[in-house]
Enzyme design. Sequence first.
Site, PDB file in Angstrom:
ATOM      1  N   HIS A 321      -2.413  85.219 -29.230  1.00  0.00           N
ATOM      2  CA  HIS A 321      -2.663  85.976 -27.983  1.00  0.00           C
ATOM      3  C   HIS A 321      -1.744  87.203 -27.868  1.00  0.00           C
ATOM      4  O   HIS A 321      -1.973  88.061 -27.036  1.00  0.00           O
ATOM      5  CB  HIS A 321      -2.549  85.071 -26.747  1.00  0.00           C
ATOM      6  CG  HIS A 321      -1.153  84.783 -26.292  1.00  0.00           C
ATOM      7  ND1 HIS A 321      -0.852  84.404 -25.009  1.00  0.00           N
ATOM      8  CD2 HIS A 321       0.047  84.815 -26.959  1.00  0.00           C
ATOM      9  CE1 HIS A 321       0.466  84.222 -24.894  1.00  0.00           C
ATOM     10  NE2 HIS A 321       1.019  84.447 -26.056  1.00  0.00           N
ATOM     11  N   GLU A 350      -4.023  77.404 -27.678  1.00  0.00           N
ATOM     12  CA  GLU A 350      -4.116  78.597 -26.823  1.00  0.00           C
ATOM     13  C   GLU A 350      -5.123  78.372 -25.716  1.00  0.00           C
ATOM     14  O   GLU A 350      -5.921  77.429 -25.745  1.00  0.00           O
ATOM     15  CB  GLU A 350      -4.559  79.807 -27.654  1.00  0.00           C
ATOM     16  CG  GLU A 350      -3.510  80.299 -28.616  1.00  0.00           C
ATOM     17  CD  GLU A 350      -3.284  81.796 -28.544  1.00  0.00           C
ATOM     18  OE1 GLU A 350      -3.769  82.445 -27.605  1.00  0.00           O
ATOM     19  OE2 GLU A 350      -2.598  82.302 -29.458  1.00  0.00           O
ATOM     20  N   GLU A 377      -5.792  87.044 -23.799  1.00  0.00           N
ATOM     21  CA  GLU A 377      -6.221  85.650 -23.841  1.00  0.00           C
ATOM     22  C   GLU A 377      -7.693  85.707 -24.259  1.00  0.00           C
ATOM     23  O   GLU A 377      -8.395  86.659 -23.918  1.00  0.00           O
ATOM     24  CB  GLU A 377      -6.086  85.003 -22.463  1.00  0.00           C
ATOM     25  CG  GLU A 377      -4.656  84.931 -21.956  1.00  0.00           C
ATOM     26  CD  GLU A 377      -3.731  84.204 -22.917  1.00  0.00           C
ATOM     27  OE1 GLU A 377      -3.957  83.012 -23.170  1.00  0.00           O
ATOM     28  OE2 GLU A 377      -2.781  84.828 -23.421  1.00  0.00           O
TER      29      GLU A 377
END
Length: 414
Positions: A321, A350, A377
């Site tokens: 990310h 993640e 993200e």
Amino acid sequence: MANGIEEKPTVTVATATSPSDLAAVPQLIKELADGVSSLEPGCNEARQALAIKARTLMQALETPRETMIKHCWAQPAVYAAILCGNECGLWKLMAKNGDKPQKVKELACALGVDPVLLSRLLRHLGAMGYLLEVGEDEYKPTSFSLSLSLPIMNASPWAAPPSSTSMNTSAPGAGRTPRTPRTAPLMHAHKTDLNYFALAQSRGYLEDFNNHMGGYRQGRLPWMAPGFVPVQEVLIEGADRSSPDAVFMVDVGGCLGHDLLEFHRYHPAAPGKLVVQDLPQVVGSIAPSEENRALTAMPHNFFDEQPVQGARAYYMHSVLHDWPDERAEAIVKRVKAAMRPGYSKLLINENVIPRTDAYWEMSALDLVMLTQLSAQERTESDWYDLLERRCGLKIAKIWSGGRGVESLIECELK
Ligand SMILES: C[S@@+](CC[C@H](N)C(=O)[O-])C[C@H]1O[C@@H](n2cnc3c(N)ncnc32)[C@H](O)[C@@H]1O
């Protein structure tokens, strides 16, 4: 006329100065009261949903003007006051004094800081509910202010939010998604060629950043805990036990090794070595301790060839990310080249942002990544695009830890 949009207002000032939705308040209060009375202990998701409802209640009562002042003045001022408290040792001192009323004058004297400044800072924290005001220039700590004494709650400038200066319209490419580390709004705001990590190091904030990462992970179900990923079945069964030197897991960009230590606490009998890799200055600061003996620390730049070949698992937590797709692809391909067919797995811990109803921590972090690193993200389709289409891996399964919790993306060679 700005951006081709007519500037004549279509909304009157009364909209901004009237409560946003008073009519919704009674029902929201009822739902909150019902929700709290039926809350099961430890049910994080239900509690978080109630906190969001309480926020909706707050916004319904507030006027849009008040909401705007809160975001532009009040919250940034809270952040500034927290930082000052960190730097002068206020939070540690208040925690040491315990849960009793504490006078600004005495705190200022013990810390050697200007009592007038401290009075102004604490007045705002009291007004915002982060300290309990019990008299003139006298406050009791709250659980939030007590927590600020923990290093992992360290809110250094390096945990800084996406600042208005980094998102301003004079930044290069304003109005477009920054896609290369070189065009990160943070670099523009700081007028530097150093990326986020290099800048943090050059300003002496690396330890603060590492602590901040340690705090971010607290209070959430880790993927190796019972009820999330069946570690025995997915990783331990079938792992190489032929040599004590066989590597079980490599944590790429693993910081101080907190994830591997947590893994070791849950699965002390997993066979093989646990290798933590990060930049030399990071792994170099892993202190020798009884607990850290479970780790093998290895300096490694993840853009270079992966030195550990054929491990059972390569693991990355909050690493990809930090990078836009092109750089993330380069990192993953280094791991891919080291994977043993039919044996090695790549595990990515993640956020997987859902199509709708994103949890606020994920949407906030997405903008932090955007401003600080031109990164993001990722949604489920972003992950398929990066890992399958760009890197040629196969996503075997996405293990979900529930709303607001990072997933574990299990990948194999095709
Ligand atoms: C967001 S942190 C995540 C740390 C850790 N995995 C965790 O979840 O707490 C990203 C990590 O990548 C490391 N890093 C940045 N650039 C790197 C590079 N070129 N090679 C190896 N590690 C790097 C940083 O030092 C940092 O520890």
